[in-house]
Write an enzyme that holds these catalytic residues in place. Structure first.
Site, PDB file in Angstrom:
ATOM      1  N   ALA A  65     -41.205 -34.744 -14.644  1.00 11.87           N
ATOM      2  CA  ALA A  65     -40.417 -33.565 -15.144  1.00 11.87           C
ATOM      3  C   ALA A  65     -40.811 -32.985 -16.414  1.00 11.87           C
ATOM      4  O   ALA A  65     -41.508 -33.874 -17.270  1.00 11.87           O
ATOM      5  CB  ALA A  65     -38.916 -34.200 -15.370  1.00 11.87           C
ATOM      6  N   GLY A 107     -40.889 -37.955 -12.206  1.00 14.29           N
ATOM      7  CA  GLY A 107     -40.534 -36.978 -11.314  1.00 14.29           C
ATOM      8  C   GLY A 107     -41.711 -36.916 -10.308  1.00 14.29           C
ATOM      9  O   GLY A 107     -41.455 -36.664  -9.138  1.00 14.29           O
ATOM     10  N   GLU A 110     -41.381 -39.791  -8.112  1.00  8.44           N
ATOM     11  CA  GLU A 110     -40.467 -39.643  -7.094  1.00  8.44           C
ATOM     12  C   GLU A 110     -40.685 -38.426  -5.989  1.00  8.44           C
ATOM     13  O   GLU A 110     -40.396 -38.447  -4.963  1.00  8.44           O
ATOM     14  CB  GLU A 110     -39.225 -39.277  -7.917  1.00  8.44           C
ATOM     15  CG  GLU A 110     -38.750 -40.393  -8.670  1.00  8.44           C
ATOM     16  CD  GLU A 110     -37.700 -40.182  -9.768  1.00  8.44           C
ATOM     17  OE1 GLU A 110     -37.975 -39.154 -10.625  1.00  8.44           O
ATOM     18  OE2 GLU A 110     -36.712 -40.898  -9.872  1.00  8.44           O
ATOM     19  N   GLU A 130     -39.813 -43.065 -17.509  1.00 13.90           N
ATOM     20  CA  GLU A 130     -38.578 -42.851 -18.114  1.00 13.90           C
ATOM     21  C   GLU A 130     -37.991 -43.435 -19.201  1.00 13.90           C
ATOM     22  O   GLU A 130     -37.667 -43.166 -20.362  1.00 13.90           O
ATOM     23  CB  GLU A 130     -37.768 -42.273 -17.100  1.00 13.90           C
ATOM     24  CG  GLU A 130     -37.918 -41.222 -16.231  1.00 13.90           C
ATOM     25  CD  GLU A 130     -38.665 -41.449 -15.060  1.00 13.90           C
ATOM     26  OE1 GLU A 130     -39.251 -42.695 -15.018  1.00 13.90           O
ATOM     27  OE2 GLU A 130     -38.722 -40.819 -13.982  1.00 13.90           O
TER      28      GLU A 130
HETATM   29  N1  CO8 Z   1     -43.813 -32.566 -19.423  1.00 13.40           N
HETATM   30  C1  CO8 Z   1     -44.212 -31.921 -20.239  1.00 13.40           C
HETATM   31  N2  CO8 Z   1     -45.652 -31.502 -20.761  1.00 13.40           N
HETATM   32  C2  CO8 Z   1     -46.276 -32.671 -20.263  1.00 13.40           C
HETATM   33  C3  CO8 Z   1     -45.823 -33.609 -19.332  1.00 13.40           C
HETATM   34  C4  CO8 Z   1     -44.570 -33.935 -19.111  1.00 13.40           C
HETATM   35  N3  CO8 Z   1     -44.030 -34.702 -18.037  1.00 13.40           N
HETATM   36  N4  CO8 Z   1     -46.823 -34.686 -19.111  1.00 13.40           N
HETATM   37  C5  CO8 Z   1     -48.019 -33.986 -19.941  1.00 13.40           C
HETATM   38  N5  CO8 Z   1     -47.569 -32.820 -20.344  1.00 13.40           N
HETATM   39  C6  CO8 Z   1     -48.335 -31.803 -21.164  1.00 13.40           C
HETATM   40  C7  CO8 Z   1     -48.763 -32.597 -22.522  1.00 13.40           C
HETATM   41  O1  CO8 Z   1     -47.793 -32.198 -23.403  1.00 13.40           O
HETATM   42  C8  CO8 Z   1     -50.219 -31.854 -22.922  1.00 13.40           C
HETATM   43  O2  CO8 Z   1     -49.834 -30.551 -23.616  1.00 13.40           O
HETATM   44  P1  CO8 Z   1     -50.238 -29.907 -24.720  1.00 13.40           P
HETATM   45  O3  CO8 Z   1     -51.856 -30.029 -24.463  1.00 13.40           O
HETATM   46  O4  CO8 Z   1     -49.658 -28.678 -24.892  1.00 13.40           O
HETATM   47  O5  CO8 Z   1     -50.040 -30.961 -25.779  1.00 13.40           O
HETATM   48  C9  CO8 Z   1     -50.706 -31.792 -21.605  1.00 13.40           C
HETATM   49  O6  CO8 Z   1     -49.805 -31.769 -20.885  1.00 13.40           O
HETATM   50  C10 CO8 Z   1     -51.733 -32.721 -21.565  1.00 13.40           C
HETATM   51  O7  CO8 Z   1     -51.184 -34.018 -21.838  1.00 13.40           O
HETATM   52  P2  CO8 Z   1     -51.896 -35.168 -22.637  1.00 13.40           P
HETATM   53  O8  CO8 Z   1     -52.646 -34.560 -23.792  1.00 13.40           O
HETATM   54  O9  CO8 Z   1     -50.707 -35.922 -23.170  1.00 13.40           O
HETATM   55  O10 CO8 Z   1     -52.908 -36.107 -21.677  1.00 13.40           O
HETATM   56  P3  CO8 Z   1     -53.298 -37.419 -21.758  1.00 13.40           P
HETATM   57  O11 CO8 Z   1     -54.426 -37.503 -20.861  1.00 13.40           O
HETATM   58  O12 CO8 Z   1     -53.620 -37.712 -23.158  1.00 13.40           O
HETATM   59  O13 CO8 Z   1     -51.945 -38.237 -21.212  1.00 13.40           O
HETATM   60  C11 CO8 Z   1     -50.351 -38.776 -19.662  1.00 13.40           C
HETATM   61  C12 CO8 Z   1     -51.562 -38.185 -19.806  1.00 13.40           C
HETATM   62  C13 CO8 Z   1     -50.221 -40.277 -19.810  1.00 13.40           C
HETATM   63  C14 CO8 Z   1     -49.891 -38.554 -18.207  1.00 13.40           C
HETATM   64  C15 CO8 Z   1     -49.466 -38.217 -20.693  1.00 13.40           C
HETATM   65  O14 CO8 Z   1     -49.419 -36.862 -20.709  1.00 13.40           O
HETATM   66  C16 CO8 Z   1     -47.960 -38.465 -20.643  1.00 13.40           C
HETATM   67  O15 CO8 Z   1     -47.416 -39.656 -20.736  1.00 13.40           O
HETATM   68  N6  CO8 Z   1     -46.960 -37.821 -19.901  1.00 13.40           N
HETATM   69  C17 CO8 Z   1     -45.638 -37.807 -19.816  1.00 13.40           C
HETATM   70  C18 CO8 Z   1     -45.401 -38.632 -18.469  1.00 13.40           C
HETATM   71  C19 CO8 Z   1     -43.938 -39.122 -18.440  1.00 13.40           C
HETATM   72  O16 CO8 Z   1     -43.108 -39.531 -19.412  1.00 13.40           O
HETATM   73  N7  CO8 Z   1     -43.205 -38.597 -17.204  1.00 13.40           N
HETATM   74  C20 CO8 Z   1     -41.775 -38.878 -16.849  1.00 13.40           C
HETATM   75  C21 CO8 Z   1     -41.040 -37.676 -17.416  1.00 13.40           C
HETATM   76  S1  CO8 Z   1     -39.247 -37.772 -17.317  1.00 13.40           S
HETATM   77  C22 CO8 Z   1     -39.113 -37.451 -15.562  1.00 13.40           C
HETATM   78  O17 CO8 Z   1     -39.923 -37.218 -14.938  1.00 13.40           O
HETATM   79  C23 CO8 Z   1     -37.759 -37.541 -15.164  1.00 13.40           C
HETATM   80  C24 CO8 Z   1     -37.504 -37.120 -13.811  1.00 13.40           C
HETATM   81  C25 CO8 Z   1     -36.083 -36.809 -13.232  1.00 13.40           C
HETATM   82  C26 CO8 Z   1     -35.962 -36.125 -12.338  1.00 13.40           C
HETATM   83  C27 CO8 Z   1     -34.566 -35.684 -11.490  1.00 13.40           C
HETATM   84  C28 CO8 Z   1     -34.086 -34.423 -12.328  1.00 13.40           C
HETATM   85  C29 CO8 Z   1     -32.743 -33.985 -11.436  1.00 13.40           C
END
Ligand code: CO8
Length: 256
Positions: A65, A107, A110, A130
């Site tokens: 998400a 997400g 999921e 998460e």
């Molecule tokens: N949300 C928003 N932006 C994101 C997300 C995300 N989940 N993941 C990556 N991005 C963005 C980064 O902020 C970055 O943007 P910017 O260039 O503007 O800074 C761009 O994508 C590239 O990402 P990274 O620079 O971080 O890339 P890396 O290769 O260094 O890292 C990772 C890749 C490991 C995947 C890292 O991006 C990461 O940890 N992302 C977050 C993963 C995460 O925590 N996901 C879970 C989110 S919570 C969730 O999913 C809850 C679901 C609930 C569903 C039910 C709803 C009702």
């Protein structure tokens, strides 16, 4: 016109691509809504017999998400937010295959598990990170993982945010096929075309029956299977399928 997804078709297969590659296909509310709407449109379209869902770019199916969108939300915002769209996706009758390359996190993991089959490239990583954000999975992660990976591995993933490989997911039966990097979409399309050749009403009722195994006690699931089995004897495709077998020819299913 959708902002965050691409909609294509290849013969009887509908293809949806999550298209926010710069944000690793993070799922914001508009995107999930667009995805649900596109899936419903394919579901109503008799010409579409299987759907493939994938992510744009090499790095991610979806990295979860959208954290930036979620970060300021209240419980009421969440309640009134995109959860209804997730339920709409769960209600799709047409078989859906996830083609996963790169990250399927939170997400994103999921969403892949909401699909009916998963084809992953060898660099795919699955995880529920998460906990690292101070929350827990909210769209089925704890439940769907526990029913396939079992309690202990799921606990590790959910309590530590550790990612696991496509190979391990396949060993646990959560990924159908692991293919070389970059081949996940073409392999998913091959599988989708095999599904699309089948009698579509039978495919939908088969999907419903298999899903019942996850949501009902055994006796109820058996009942759903039995009723769907009987119902298919009302279809022209059942006559065609059996007649084709008897006449030693390939069946031509019409979805009637
Ligand atoms: N949300 C928003 N932006 C994101 C997300 C995300 N989940 N993941 C990556 N991005 C963005 C980064 O902020 C970055 O943007 P910017 O260039 O503007 O800074 C761009 O994508 C590239 O990402 P990274 O620079 O971080 O890339 P890396 O290769 O260094 O890292 C990772 C890749 C490991 C995947 C890292 O991006 C990461 O940890 N992302 C977050 C993963 C995460 O925590 N996901 C879970 C989110 S919570 C969730 O999913 C809850 C679901 C609930 C569903 C039910 C709803 C009702």
């Amino acid at each position: 016109m959708a902002q965050y997804i691409l909609v294509e078709r290849d013969e009887r297969v509908g293809i949806l691509t999550i298209n926010r590659p710069k944000e690793l296909n993070a799922l914001n509310t508009t995107l999930i809504g667009e995805l649900a709407t596109a899936l419903e449109e394919f579901d109503r379209d008799e010409a579409i017999r299987c759907i493939v869902l994938t992510g744009a770019g090499e790095k991610a199916f979806a990295a979860g998400a959208d954290i930036k969108e979620m970060s300021g939300k209240s419980p009421i915002d969440m309640l009134q937010g995109d959860f209804e769209h997730w339920l709409r996706i769960k209600r799709i009758h047409t078989p859906i295959i996830a083609a996963v390359g790169g990250y399927a996190l939170g997400g994103g993991c999921e969403l892949a598990m909401l699909c009916d089959m998963i084809v992953a490239s060898e660099n795919a990583r699955f995880g529920q990170p998460e906990i690292l954000l101070g929350i827990i999975p909210g769209a089925g992660g704890t439940q769907r993982l526990a029913r396939t990976l079992g309690k202990y591995r799921t606990m590790e993933m959910v309590l530590t945010g550790t990612q696991i490989s496509a190979q391990e997911m396949a060993a646990h039966g959560l990924v159908n096929r692991v293919v070389p990097k970059g081949e996940h979409l073409s392999e998913a399309l091959k599988l989708a075309k095999m599904v699309a050749e089948q009698a579509p009403i039978a495919a939908r009722l088969a999907k419903e029956a298999v899903l019942a195994a996850f949501e009902t006690p055994l006796a109820e699931g058996l009942e759903i299977e039995r009723k769907n089995f009987f119902l298919l004897f009302a279809t022209e495709d059942m006559r065609e399928g059996m007649q084709a077998f008897i006449e030693k020819r390939k069946a031509e299913f019409q979805g009637r």
